[in-house]
Design a protein around this motif. Structure first.
Motif, PDB file in Angstrom:
ATOM      1  N   VAL A   1       0.782  -1.175   0.053  1.00 37.62           N
ATOM      2  CA  VAL A   1      -0.001  -0.058   0.119  1.00 37.62           C
ATOM      3  C   VAL A   1       0.852   1.036  -0.006  1.00 37.62           C
ATOM      4  CG1 VAL A   1      -2.089  -1.264   1.152  1.00 37.62           C
ATOM      5  CG2 VAL A   1      -0.115   0.304   2.435  1.00 37.62           C
ATOM      6  N   SER A   2       0.179   2.220  -0.288  1.00 36.77           N
ATOM      7  CA  SER A   2       0.953   3.654  -0.461  1.00 36.77           C
ATOM      8  C   SER A   2       1.450   4.150   0.974  1.00 36.77           C
ATOM      9  CB  SER A   2       0.231   4.670  -1.127  1.00 36.77           C
ATOM     10  OG  SER A   2      -0.797   5.039  -0.543  1.00 36.77           O
ATOM     11  N   ALA A   3       2.266   4.821   1.177  1.00 37.55           N
ATOM     12  CA  ALA A   3       2.661   5.663   2.193  1.00 37.55           C
ATOM     13  C   ALA A   3       1.717   6.658   2.905  1.00 37.55           C
ATOM     14  CB  ALA A   3       3.959   6.355   2.345  1.00 37.55           C
ATOM     15  N   PHE A   4       0.879   7.235   1.831  1.00 36.05           N
ATOM     16  CA  PHE A   4      -0.219   7.929   2.264  1.00 36.05           C
ATOM     17  C   PHE A   4      -1.229   7.393   3.359  1.00 36.05           C
ATOM     18  CE2 PHE A   4      -4.350   9.749   1.311  1.00 36.05           C
ATOM     19  CZ  PHE A   4      -4.151  11.113   1.617  1.00 36.05           C
ATOM     20  N   GLN A   5      -1.526   6.159   2.824  1.00 35.21           N
ATOM     21  CA  GLN A   5      -2.545   5.505   3.862  1.00 35.21           C
ATOM     22  C   GLN A   5      -1.870   5.365   5.098  1.00 35.21           C
ATOM     23  OE1 GLN A   5      -3.029   2.020   1.392  1.00 35.21           O
ATOM     24  NE2 GLN A   5      -5.174   2.472   1.202  1.00 35.21           N
TER      25      GLN A   5
END
Length: 396
Positions: A147-151
């Motif tokens: 998953v992306s670091a934004f999550q």
């Protein structure tokens, strides 16, 4: 007899008949008798009046100043929360101790608020755990680039919000606990309870214009009185010290005259001078503190502060030995020839029934004590020496 001796040679030299000579001699005797009676009448006209001798000495006088009495602490007891009075634990005029329970406001609404706040705190704490679980789940996924670091960053932000909500919920719990504690109104100091205008069942609140009661700490009372500007100048000039605080240390004890004109048994001490004059009255306020272990004095009493003032080298004259004419005071002084002279005197003050004389008389002079109402300037009297008037230390 002097008249007879003056006329005898004349009668011997003049050649008159025996009858004429006898008539002339009788006339001379009659005139001499009248002259003698006139001289005796003049002596008899000098009244015998009591005379006192004035002497010099030291004298202490007292000046009374109207005063208002307050307790060392006079507090209004007011509710911090709104509610209904469940119970009143004290009576009017009762002596209470610090921390003693006075009133009980119904605690039920505040207990409910506390329970709600505690529940909200638990929910906030659960949200923190849930946010932490989300972070723990996303961290390895971000590391494996699933998953992306934004999550993950979003999950961390949610965790911070949850932590903040916990702190807010804790503050709500504390506030609810404080409000619940306010339902028990306790005495902040020891003292006497005043009137109780509110009764059991009354609805009260912080915005009420009338307090639940007043509480006065009167183990010591403060007595406030005022000095005019002139009196304050004399006050500062009389006592040693470079400042007001230094002069206060040199002040003698003061007395308190109660409303029934009796003296309070304990002396007080002046311990405060106001920082400025009242522009309306032109006076400055001073405070004297008096012990009140027996509770005789209460806040709101009135009385008079009595200040003592020492006078050196003053003369005392009984007020009854003076006469006042057009705002001036006079005495009848007696000279060495026992002649009377009406003399003006300058009065410094009073001590009992006596005047303190600043000017107009000297020590050793004599004045008429009484009976001078009909005397005129220069009249002759026969003095009756009375007890001298001497200065003395007046008692309280």
């Amino acid at each position: 007899m002097q008249y007879i001796s003056n006329f005898t040679p004349l009668l011997n030299n003049v050649k008159l008949s025996n009858y004429v000579r006898f008539f002339a001699l009788a006339t001379v005797l009659f005139l001499a008798s009248c002259a003698g009676k006139q001289e005796q009448a003049q002596v008899a006209q000098a009244p015998s009046l009591p005379v006192i001798t004035i002497s010099q000495g030291s004298q202490e006088t007292f000046v009374d100043y109207p005063a208002a009495i307050e307790g060392a602490a006079d507090l209004e007891i007011r509710p911090q929360v709104s509610g209904t009075i469940d119970r009143i634990y004290v009576n009017e005029g009762q002596l209470v101790n610090k921390g003693q329970l006075l009133f009980q406001i119904s605690p039920l609404p505040f207990k409910a608020q506390l329970n709600n706040a505690k529940a909200a705190l638990q929910a906030a704490q659960a949200a923190v755990l849930n946010a932490q679980l989300e972070i723990d789940k996303l961290t390895p996924l971000v590391q494996n680039k699933v998953v992306s670091a934004f999550q993950l960053q979003t999950a961390k932000t949610a965790h911070q919000i949850a932590v903040a909500n916990v702190e807010q919920a804790k503050a709500s719990v504390n506030n609810a606990q404080i409000n619940l504690a306010y339902t028990e109104i306790k005495a902040p100091i020891s003292g006497y309870i005043g009137r109780l205008p509110k009764k059991q069942g009354s609805l009260v609140g912080p915005a009420d214009p009338e307090a639940l009661t007043n509480l006065s700490d009167v183990h010591e009372v403060h007595v406030y009185f005022s000095l005019a500007e002139t009196d304050f100048i004399n006050f500062n000039a009389k006592y040693e010290g470079n400042s007001v605080n230094e002069r206060l240390k040199h002040l003698p004890p003061v007395s308190l005259v109660l409303a029934d004109q009796t003296l309070y048994p304990a002396n007080g001490k002046i311990d405060m001078v106001d920082g400025q004059f009242d522009k309306t009255t032109g006076a400055i306020t001073l405070r004297a503190s008096f012990p009140n272990a027996k509770g005789v004095l209460r806040s709101g009493n009135t009385g008079k502060v009595r200040l003592g003032m020492a006078h050196n080298n003053v003369l005392l004259v009984p007020q009854a030995s003076t006469i006042e004419i057009q705002d001036k005071v006079f005495v009848y002084a007696v000279g060495k020839d026992n002649k009377v002279s009406k003399r003006p005197i300058k009065v410094l003050g009073t001590s009992g029934t006596n005047y303190l004389i600043q000017d107009g008389l000297k020590s050793g002079e004599q004045i008429i004590a009484k009976g001078f109402e009909s005397l005129k300037e220069g009249d002759l009297i026969q003095p009756e020496i009375s007890k001298p008037v001497t200065a003395y230390n007046a008692t309280k």
